[in-house]
Design an enzyme around this catalytic site. Structure first.
Site, mmCIF file in Angstrom:
data_model
loop_
_atom_site.group_PDB
_atom_site.id
_atom_site.type_symbol
_atom_site.label_atom_id
_atom_site.label_comp_id
_atom_site.label_asym_id
_atom_site.label_seq_id
_atom_site.Cartn_x
_atom_site.Cartn_y
_atom_site.Cartn_z
ATOM 1 N N PRO A 238 -25.092 74.132 41.433
ATOM 2 C CA PRO A 238 -24.088 73.788 40.415
ATOM 3 C C PRO A 238 -22.823 74.641 40.600
ATOM 4 O O PRO A 238 -22.825 75.833 40.327
ATOM 5 C CB PRO A 238 -24.787 74.091 39.096
ATOM 6 C CG PRO A 238 -25.846 75.094 39.441
ATOM 7 C CD PRO A 238 -26.262 74.799 40.840
ATOM 8 N N VAL A 240 -19.110 76.133 40.077
ATOM 9 C CA VAL A 240 -18.063 76.450 39.095
ATOM 10 C C VAL A 240 -16.909 77.057 39.870
ATOM 11 O O VAL A 240 -17.125 77.894 40.752
ATOM 12 C CB VAL A 240 -18.560 77.438 38.019
ATOM 13 C CG1 VAL A 240 -17.412 77.867 37.120
ATOM 14 C CG2 VAL A 240 -19.680 76.822 37.199
ATOM 15 N N ASP A 414 -22.161 79.703 42.506
ATOM 16 C CA ASP A 414 -23.379 79.016 42.101
ATOM 17 C C ASP A 414 -23.759 79.500 40.707
ATOM 18 O O ASP A 414 -24.137 80.664 40.526
ATOM 19 C CB ASP A 414 -24.498 79.326 43.109
ATOM 20 C CG ASP A 414 -25.784 78.552 42.832
ATOM 21 O OD1 ASP A 414 -25.956 78.042 41.717
ATOM 22 O OD2 ASP A 414 -26.629 78.484 43.757
ATOM 23 N N HIS A 415 -23.687 78.589 39.741
ATOM 24 C CA HIS A 415 -23.909 79.002 38.355
ATOM 25 C C HIS A 415 -25.370 79.310 38.054
ATOM 26 O O HIS A 415 -25.693 79.824 36.972
ATOM 27 C CB HIS A 415 -23.416 77.918 37.390
ATOM 28 C CG HIS A 415 -22.813 78.463 36.139
ATOM 29 N ND1 HIS A 415 -23.268 79.606 35.524
ATOM 30 C CD2 HIS A 415 -21.786 78.026 35.374
ATOM 31 C CE1 HIS A 415 -22.558 79.854 34.439
ATOM 32 N NE2 HIS A 415 -21.634 78.897 34.329
ATOM 33 N N ARG A 416 -26.268 79.045 38.982
ATOM 34 C CA ARG A 416 -27.658 79.468 38.800
ATOM 35 C C ARG A 416 -27.785 80.969 38.976
ATOM 36 O O ARG A 416 -28.667 81.605 38.384
ATOM 37 C CB ARG A 416 -28.573 78.758 39.799
ATOM 38 C CG ARG A 416 -28.650 77.254 39.680
ATOM 39 C CD ARG A 416 -29.445 76.659 40.825
ATOM 40 N NE ARG A 416 -28.844 76.966 42.125
ATOM 41 C CZ ARG A 416 -29.371 76.615 43.298
ATOM 42 N NH1 ARG A 416 -30.524 75.960 43.334
ATOM 43 N NH2 ARG A 416 -28.765 76.931 44.430
#
Length: 443
Positions: A238, A240, A414-416
């Protein structure tokens, strides 16, 4: 009797399954020595020159330039015992004869799988060596032919081949003026300007269809690998992206001072050099950007080192070689490493190993005059920093409008792994270091 071996395409990097034949460095009838370069191939990662592990006489080239070959498939036949040649080399040993199996040793630096070759049964001791035999394969067509036959390839370096392709010049129609008949850039330019006889590449060879006025180019090599990696990253991590605009006038002034210093004499210091140092320093304060999400293990892996990837545009497509342990380098060491890395990449000589194991990447679209972008994270990493063009821009300084050197940064993460706060803090730290290099003293 002659003893024939088939040379298979080696696995030049772990996980590769195929490669494209770019250019042969030998032709049927040539005598070669152990570890002599015989072919240049393009894998999904880079262009690689392959040496042959035997000495002998090349009898047949089994693949033409431009073809895609699976790893382990034979690409040429060599007679390693050319004395007393009586017959041309067969495509494979006759079934009726008893084959002797032999495992080919891996090439130095390559992970070649075991390949079983066949040889004709030998009777008695090998005869004394004789002069190299005439070529066994079909002789090449005249220079006017639009496509080579029998595997013949004219001698020319990769940049010259690229130039010839761009200008629509058929290298097979040229006679090289350099030592050994090697074709030079001047030879290609002369042919393109009409100073030498030359056949242009036909529409069928170039992929151009006059009826539709469209040109189709096969997706392979570096372009194919890059596309697959970007799709994988875009749909699994994901993304951002955050942006920051900064005044880098102090950095540019400091750069001019370094140019005049004795310690940096002859060293190329660019905005990318400062950005590389800033990323390494900022990553220590926000280690999450230098970590990676391990889906299989359900773990976040934090790296105690920075293998800095530098996205570089090359004639073969985008490659991302790494500066190993960039966080342990001084500004001068980084400048030298970056210069060497980009020079090798532009020449198309980056090795597959040099593009593995990165932890964070910088891409510089500013060299193309672009203000900023939203970069896609490289697989196996969690962040990528994009540098835009540095431009003279009206900027408020102490309540007054002045012309300053302004740069836009963008950071995709990576928003994880990286939360908004962590991504913002990292980007702010990089911006502060580029806006005023003296801030590095406080880190």
């Amino acid at each position: 009797m002659p003893e024939y071996k088939q040379f298979p395409l080696a696995d030049t990097a772990e996980g590769l399954t195929e490669a494209d034949i770019i250019a042969w460095q030998v032709k049927p009838g040539d005598t070669v020595t152990v570890n002599q370069i015989v072919v240049e191939v393009e894998t999904a990662k880079a262009a690689v020159e392959l040496p042959i592990p035997w000495a002998g006489v090349i009898t047949e080239l089994l693949v033409e330039p431009g073809q895609t070959v699976e790893v382990g498939a034979p690409i040429l036949t060599i007679d390693v015992d050319p004395g007393g040649k009586a017959a041309p080399a067969p495509a494979a040993a006759p079934a009726a004869e008893e084959p002797a199996e032999e495992e080919m040793k891996p090439l130095v630096g390559y992970g070649s799988k075991a390949v079983v070759t066949q040889r004709r049964a030998r009777k008695g001791a090998a005869p004394a060596p004789a002069p190299a035999p005439a070529p066994v394969a079909v002789a090449p067509e005249p220079a006017s032919a639009s496509k080579p036959k029998g595997g013949y390839v004219p001698l020319a370096k990769p940049p010259v081949r690229k130039l010839a392709k761009d200008l629509g010049v058929d290298l097979h129609a040229l006679t090289g003026t350099a030592d050994g008949g090697v074709i030079t850039r001047d030879d290609v330019q002369a042919a393109a300007n009409g100073s030498a006889a030359v056949s242009t590449v036909s529409d069928s060879d170039s992929g151009y269809d006059p009826a539709t006025r469209e040109r189709r180019v096969p997706i392979k090599g570096v372009r194919k690998a890059t596309a697959a990696a970007m799709v994988q990253s875009a749909y699994t991590a994901p993304h951002v992206t955050e942006f920051l605009t900064i005044d880098v006038t102090p950095m540019m002034e400091f750069r001019e001072k370094l140019k005049k210093s004795r310690e940096f004499a002859g060293v190329k210091v660019t905005p990318l050099t400062f950005a590389a140092k800033a990323v390494c320093l900022a990553a220590k304060r926000t280690p999450d950007v230098n970590a990676v999400w391990d889906e299989a293990a359900q773990e976040i892996v934090y790296k105690d080192y920075v293998h800095l990837g530098i996205a570089a545009a090359t004639p073969r497509g985008l490659v991302v070689p790494k500066v190993r342990d960039a966080d342990s380098m001084s500004l001068k060491e980084l400048a030298i490493a970056l210069t060497e890395l980009t020079d090798v990449a532009r020449e198309g000589k980056t090795t597959p190993a040099a593009m593995l194991g990165g932890t964070i990447t910088i891409t510089n679209v500013g060299v193309f005059g672009v203000d900023t972008g939203t970069p896609i994270i490289n697989p196996g990493e969690s962040a990528i920093l994009c540098l835009g063009a540095i431009k003279d821009t009206p900027w408020v300084v102490d309540g007054e409008i002045k012309v300053r050197k302004v740069l836009q940064l963008s950071l995709s993460f990576d928003h994880r792994v990286v939360d908004g706060q962590q991504g913002s803090e990292f980007l702010a730290d990089v911006g502060a270091l580029l806006a005023d290099p003296a801030v590095a003293i406080t880190y």
